[in-house]
Write an enzyme that holds these catalytic residues in place. Sequence first.
Site, short mmCIF file in Angstrom:
data_model
loop_
_atom_site.label_atom_id
_atom_site.label_comp_id
_atom_site.label_asym_id
_atom_site.label_seq_id
_atom_site.Cartn_x
_atom_site.Cartn_y
_atom_site.Cartn_z
N GLY A 162 0.84 -1.19 0.00
CA GLY A 162 0.00 0.00 0.00
C GLY A 162 0.88 1.24 0.00
N GLN A 163 0.26 2.42 -0.14
CA GLN A 163 1.09 3.62 -0.23
C GLN A 163 1.82 3.90 1.09
OE1 GLN A 163 -0.96 7.26 -1.10
NE2 GLN A 163 -2.81 6.69 0.00
N LEU A 164 1.14 3.72 2.21
CA LEU A 164 1.83 3.93 3.49
C LEU A 164 2.79 2.77 3.77
CD1 LEU A 164 2.32 5.44 6.11
CD2 LEU A 164 0.32 4.29 7.08
N ASP A 219 -3.22 -12.46 4.45
CA ASP A 219 -4.54 -11.83 4.43
C ASP A 219 -4.91 -11.58 5.89
OD1 ASP A 219 -7.23 -11.27 4.60
OD2 ASP A 219 -7.82 -12.66 3.02
N ALA A 230 -5.29 -2.41 5.24
CA ALA A 230 -6.63 -1.94 5.59
C ALA A 230 -7.53 -1.94 4.36
CB ALA A 230 -6.57 -0.51 6.14
N TYR A 270 -16.98 3.22 6.73
CA TYR A 270 -15.51 3.14 6.82
C TYR A 270 -15.03 3.71 8.16
CZ TYR A 270 -10.64 4.59 6.02
OH TYR A 270 -9.28 4.82 6.14
N LYS A 290 -13.00 1.81 11.25
CA LYS A 290 -11.69 2.24 11.74
C LYS A 290 -11.75 2.54 13.25
CE LYS A 290 -8.49 2.67 9.57
NZ LYS A 290 -7.46 1.66 9.20
N1 LIG Z 1 -5.58 6.82 2.29
C1 LIG Z 1 -5.93 7.77 3.15
O1 LIG Z 1 -6.26 8.88 2.76
C2 LIG Z 1 -5.93 7.48 4.62
C3 LIG Z 1 -6.29 8.50 5.51
C4 LIG Z 1 -6.25 8.25 6.87
C5 LIG Z 1 -5.88 7.01 7.33
N2 LIG Z 1 -5.56 6.03 6.45
C6 LIG Z 1 -5.18 4.72 6.98
O2 LIG Z 1 -3.79 4.52 6.73
C7 LIG Z 1 -3.55 3.13 6.51
C8 LIG Z 1 -2.81 2.94 5.20
O3 LIG Z 1 -3.62 3.44 4.14
P1 LIG Z 1 -3.10 3.54 2.65
O4 LIG Z 1 -3.56 4.83 2.12
O5 LIG Z 1 -1.66 3.18 2.59
O6 LIG Z 1 -3.96 2.41 1.98
P2 LIG Z 1 -3.72 1.58 0.65
O7 LIG Z 1 -2.72 2.26 -0.24
O8 LIG Z 1 -5.08 1.25 0.15
O9 LIG Z 1 -3.01 0.27 1.20
C9 LIG Z 1 -3.69 -0.67 1.96
C10 LIG Z 1 -3.05 -1.98 1.68
O10 LIG Z 1 -3.74 -2.97 2.44
C11 LIG Z 1 -3.87 -4.11 1.62
N3 LIG Z 1 -4.96 -4.95 2.06
C12 LIG Z 1 -6.29 -4.76 1.89
N4 LIG Z 1 -6.96 -5.80 2.42
C13 LIG Z 1 -6.04 -6.64 2.93
C14 LIG Z 1 -6.12 -7.89 3.59
N5 LIG Z 1 -7.28 -8.48 3.86
N6 LIG Z 1 -4.97 -8.48 3.98
C15 LIG Z 1 -3.77 -7.91 3.73
N7 LIG Z 1 -3.63 -6.75 3.08
C16 LIG Z 1 -4.76 -6.12 2.70
C17 LIG Z 1 -4.10 -3.59 0.24
O11 LIG Z 1 -3.76 -4.59 -0.67
P3 LIG Z 1 -4.56 -4.74 -2.06
O12 LIG Z 1 -4.05 -3.61 -2.90
O13 LIG Z 1 -4.15 -6.10 -2.53
O14 LIG Z 1 -6.01 -4.61 -1.74
C18 LIG Z 1 -3.15 -2.40 0.20
O15 LIG Z 1 -1.86 -2.78 -0.26
C19 LIG Z 1 -4.90 2.45 6.59
O16 LIG Z 1 -5.10 1.99 7.89
C20 LIG Z 1 -5.88 3.58 6.31
O17 LIG Z 1 -7.15 3.33 6.86
C21 LIG Z 1 -5.56 6.24 5.10
#
Ligand SMILES: NC(=O)c1ccc[n+]([C@@H]2O[C@H](COP(=O)([O-])OP(=O)(O)OC[C@H]3O[C@@H](n4cnc5c(N)ncnc54)[C@H](OP(=O)(O)O)[C@@H]3O)[C@@H](O)[C@H]2O)c1
Length: 279
Positions: free
Chosen positions: A24-26, A48, A68, A129, A133
């Site tokens: 994921g991006q983070l 998973d 997530a 969502y 969370k």
């Molecule tokens: N994005 C935002 O703006 C934002 C804002 C505030 C907080 N956050 C939180 O920050 C954290 C990181 O977010 P992010 O933006 O980096 O999200 P992201 O880019 O969507 O990355 C999430 C990663 O989790 C993986 N994933 C999803 N379901 C899974 C599962 N069942 N088992 C294992 N891996 C799984 C996804 O893989 P796939 O690609 O294969 O689905 C993806 O690589 C999350 O907790 C998010 O809620 C995000």
Amino acid sequence: MEHPDTDPLHTGRRRRVLITGARGQLGAALVEAFAGDDLVALDRAGWDVSLPPPAGLDAPDLVLHAAAWTDVDGAEEDPQGAAAINVGGVANAASFGVPLVVFSTDYVFDGRKGAAYVESDAPSPLSAYGRTKLHGEAAAGEQAWIVRSSWLFGPTGHNFVRTMLRLGAERDEVAVVDDQRGCPTYVGHLAAAVHELVDNRAPFGLWHLAAGGDCTWADFALAIFEQAGIDCSVSRITSAELGAKAPRPDCSVLRSEKGAPELPHWREGLTECLARLGA
Ligand SMILES: NC(=O)c1ccc[n+]([C@@H]2O[C@H](COP(=O)([O-])OP(=O)(O)OC[C@H]3O[C@@H](n4cnc5c(N)ncnc54)[C@H](OP(=O)(O)O)[C@@H]3O)[C@@H](O)[C@H]2O)c1
């Protein structure tokens, strides 16, 4: 809760750090920020997280739980699917019984405060969502830093910056929401702040880590086009006009009342992100 005297993160040997959601991006930014540690970086194929840890995966010294369900609108249609990952996944990550960083969101707030949210403010999520969370925060257990951040962007994955760069190259004008205000946070800055939090042995509990400054999505789009030198105008619209499935808070600016590591301004994050993208 303060750290016990026997701190598994400061044993003198190289820390073994497990990162979930590493693609994921983070997750990708955490892999870079913790590169000095003995890393086990797992994507969804490796674990998973809606299931218990795979057999043979030994307990690390620290878990950075970046996996997530992040599809905010999709969670309205499948709240149980989102909860299986955002609540069940956190419980599974906590099941190692070692210090854990879980990531939460500004969307645990309803935005009605009309000012920045600090850690002691009462959450009241508007969306499925946000509810998953918030329940995930409660599933993290006592040995967890619960890091709330907002509007993440980085050089990889799905995010607003990459979407605007694509749309800006295709169109003369894009319509962008102008009645939601938050802190667009560069994942590289967030990962560095998480590293600092852990290394400073900050007390477990809630921490707000978001970029300095704040803006609306339309302001952010304009800054992206300006900094990237893209000739595309921004038409400012309301959330009602956009008509997204999930309601979002009007103002979800996050600040810390606990002396959390400070992140640079979102414009600096944008500059770094665009440099990484070569944009
Ligand atoms: N994005 C935002 O703006 C934002 C804002 C505030 C907080 N956050 C939180 O920050 C954290 C990181 O977010 P992010 O933006 O980096 O999200 P992201 O880019 O969507 O990355 C999430 C990663 O989790 C993986 N994933 C999803 N379901 C899974 C599962 N069942 N088992 C294992 N891996 C799984 C996804 O893989 P796939 O690609 O294969 O689905 C993806 O690589 C999350 O907790 C998010 O809620 C995000």
